[in-house]
Design an enzyme around this catalytic site. Structure first.
Site, PDB file in Angstrom:
ATOM      1  N   THR A  94       0.820  -1.212   0.000  1.00 43.83           N
ATOM      2  CA  THR A  94       0.000   0.000   0.000  1.00 43.83           C
ATOM      3  C   THR A  94       0.857   1.267   0.000  1.00 43.83           C
ATOM      4  O   THR A  94       1.966   1.273   0.552  1.00 43.83           O
ATOM      5  CB  THR A  94      -0.903   0.008   1.254  1.00 43.83           C
ATOM      6  OG1 THR A  94      -1.479   1.299   1.414  1.00 43.83           O
ATOM      7  CG2 THR A  94      -0.126  -0.307   2.523  1.00 43.83           C
ATOM      8  N   ASP A  95       0.297   2.350  -0.544  1.00 41.87           N
ATOM      9  CA  ASP A  95       0.988   3.650  -0.486  1.00 41.87           C
ATOM     10  C   ASP A  95       1.034   4.190   0.942  1.00 41.87           C
ATOM     11  O   ASP A  95       1.774   5.135   1.236  1.00 41.87           O
ATOM     12  CB  ASP A  95       0.321   4.673  -1.424  1.00 41.87           C
ATOM     13  CG  ASP A  95      -1.126   4.994  -1.085  1.00 41.87           C
ATOM     14  OD1 ASP A  95      -1.688   4.362  -0.167  1.00 41.87           O
ATOM     15  OD2 ASP A  95      -1.705   5.884  -1.743  1.00 41.87           O
ATOM     16  N   GLU A  96       0.250   3.584   1.861  1.00 46.79           N
ATOM     17  CA  GLU A  96       0.223   4.103   3.240  1.00 46.79           C
ATOM     18  C   GLU A  96       1.551   3.929   3.955  1.00 46.79           C
ATOM     19  O   GLU A  96       1.791   4.567   4.984  1.00 46.79           O
ATOM     20  CB  GLU A  96      -0.880   3.420   4.047  1.00 46.79           C
ATOM     21  CG  GLU A  96      -2.238   3.786   3.530  1.00 46.79           C
ATOM     22  CD  GLU A  96      -3.333   3.677   4.573  1.00 46.79           C
ATOM     23  OE1 GLU A  96      -3.039   3.493   5.764  1.00 46.79           O
ATOM     24  OE2 GLU A  96      -4.493   3.780   4.165  1.00 46.79           O
ATOM     25  N   TYR A 119      -1.873  -0.461  11.102  1.00 48.99           N
ATOM     26  CA  TYR A 119      -2.065  -1.116   9.796  1.00 48.99           C
ATOM     27  C   TYR A 119      -0.898  -0.797   8.862  1.00 48.99           C
ATOM     28  O   TYR A 119      -0.254  -1.700   8.313  1.00 48.99           O
ATOM     29  CB  TYR A 119      -3.399  -0.683   9.155  1.00 48.99           C
ATOM     30  CG  TYR A 119      -3.412  -0.949   7.670  1.00 48.99           C
ATOM     31  CD1 TYR A 119      -3.481  -2.250   7.180  1.00 48.99           C
ATOM     32  CD2 TYR A 119      -3.325   0.097   6.742  1.00 48.99           C
ATOM     33  CE1 TYR A 119      -3.454  -2.505   5.812  1.00 48.99           C
ATOM     34  CE2 TYR A 119      -3.298  -0.148   5.374  1.00 48.99           C
ATOM     35  CZ  TYR A 119      -3.364  -1.452   4.917  1.00 48.99           C
ATOM     36  OH  TYR A 119      -3.322  -1.703   3.575  1.00 48.99           O
ATOM     37  N   LYS A 123       2.203  -3.174   7.273  1.00 50.53           N
ATOM     38  CA  LYS A 123       2.480  -3.354   5.844  1.00 50.53           C
ATOM     39  C   LYS A 123       3.933  -2.960   5.534  1.00 50.53           C
ATOM     40  O   LYS A 123       4.601  -3.640   4.758  1.00 50.53           O
ATOM     41  CB  LYS A 123       1.507  -2.535   4.987  1.00 50.53           C
ATOM     42  CG  LYS A 123       0.063  -3.008   5.036  1.00 50.53           C
ATOM     43  CD  LYS A 123      -0.150  -4.425   4.549  1.00 50.53           C
ATOM     44  CE  LYS A 123      -0.063  -4.578   3.051  1.00 50.53           C
ATOM     45  NZ  LYS A 123      -0.432  -5.967   2.626  1.00 50.53           N
TER      46      LYS A 123
END
Ligand code: DAU
Length: 306
Positions: A94-96, A119, A123
């Site tokens: 994810t870009d997060e 979260y 990741k």
């Protein structure tokens, strides 16, 4: 393979059950014994690892399952792949992991990791673990980092399906904080095509961003949903902000486009209209989801928040 937790739904696979390449196994990626046995029996050409606890709000209320599945689960998949000499492994991330990105920058794959929630930290950790299997064991691993997905079949805890579903039922649309947080919207089929292009043409040890080239503030997205569903602006309700809320995500896709030719094809207006049509035509699907565990989470996340 899927654990079928609250968001898993075999009904979503109905359109492909008769395909000759389809079979389904219910299993937890943390169950290394089962995974190892499955890989030994099936000898897959590749593992495409999408399995995750993916909702930021849930990770704030209850981080343990998120860390276990996203980090330990990735570890057990990587180990089983190594042991069974599986020749390709794509880790879907994810870009997060980049955290909030200041204007005017768009993150490329070398942008620092500044994950904000349990979260996104889980990741970021699993990305590093996956890449370490390339560096240490020379496994053919690539990592993808995508922006916010939307489209049919999305579980209605995420912004777009939640807002569509509430609008269709004339319920309040809960806007976190000032609603000026920016997300980059990627239609789910564009994401799937991008993962396939990485699987087939991506290089070992490389990270590929996958963005939708469509950065919008949340309020703008919500306005468009209200307009498209013909519902009044008065349904919008400001609620207390999410703790640690990232202000802006923005990616550059240049590396993936150069390596594989992939580009997003769906523009947001058409994608949103397609998505709203799907939710309108699948009220039964939504009703079945909303009658279960969903209600408990909705209460936990949204009660006493105004
Ligand atoms: O960027 C990719 C990520 O996008 C994925 O890795 C995550 O799995 C996925 O959940 C998503 O994370 P976000 O936190 O950006 O998505 P979410 O749909 O939860 O929220 C999108 C934005 O909308 C965010 O700024 C919070 C806001 N929001 C969300 C909900 C559910 C609201 O204002 N009200 C809401 O009720």
């Amino acid at each position: 393979m899927d654990k079928l937790t609250y968001a898993g739904n075999l009904e979503n696979l109905q359109p492909v059950v008769d395909h000759s390449g389809y079979s389904f196994v219910q299993a937890d990626i943390c169950d290394s014994e089962t995974i190892d046995k499955l890989f030994a029996e099936e000898a897959p050409d590749a593992v495409v690892h999408f399995a995750a606890e993916s909702h930021v709000d849930r990770s704030i209320h209850s981080p343990a399952p998120v860390i276990l599945t996203n980090f330990n689960g990735t570890f057990s998949l990587l180990e089983a792949a190594r042991k069974n000499k599986i020749s390709r492994f794509v880790h879907v991330s994810t870009d997060e992991v980049y955290g909030s990105i200041d204007e005017p920058y768009d993150a490329d794959e070398n942008y620092p990791l500044r994950a904000s929630s349990p979260y996104s930290a889980s990741k970021a950790g699993s990305d590093l673990l996956a890449l370490s299997y390339y560096t240490t064991y020379k496994m053919n691993v690539s990592v993808t980092r995508a922006s916010n997905n939307y489209g049919p079949y999305q579980f209605p805890e995420k912004l777009i399906p939640l807002m569509i579903s509430n609008a269709l039922e004339d319920k309040p649309l809960p806007v976190y904080g000032d609603g000026q947080q920016v997300r980059d919207w990627l239609f789910v089929e564009d994401h799937c095509r991008a993962i396939r292009s990485v699987l087939e043409r991506g290089n070992a040890g490389e990270i590929y961003n996958i963005g939708g080239n469509c950065s919008l503030p949340n309020l703008e997205v919500i306005h468009r949903i209200l307009k498209a569903t013909g519902k009044p602006e008065s349904l919008m309700t400001r609620v207390t902000d999410r703790p640690g809320h990232d202000r802006r995500y923005a990616l550059t896709n240049e590396k993936l486009t150069k390596a594989t030719g992939w580009e997003p094809q769906m523009d947001f207006e058409r994608g949103l209209a397609t998505t709203i049509d799907w939710y309108r035509s699948n009220r039964d699907w939504m009703d079945r989801i909303k009658s279960g565990e969903y209600r408990k989470f909705y209460e936990l996340n949204y009660a006493n928040r105004s």
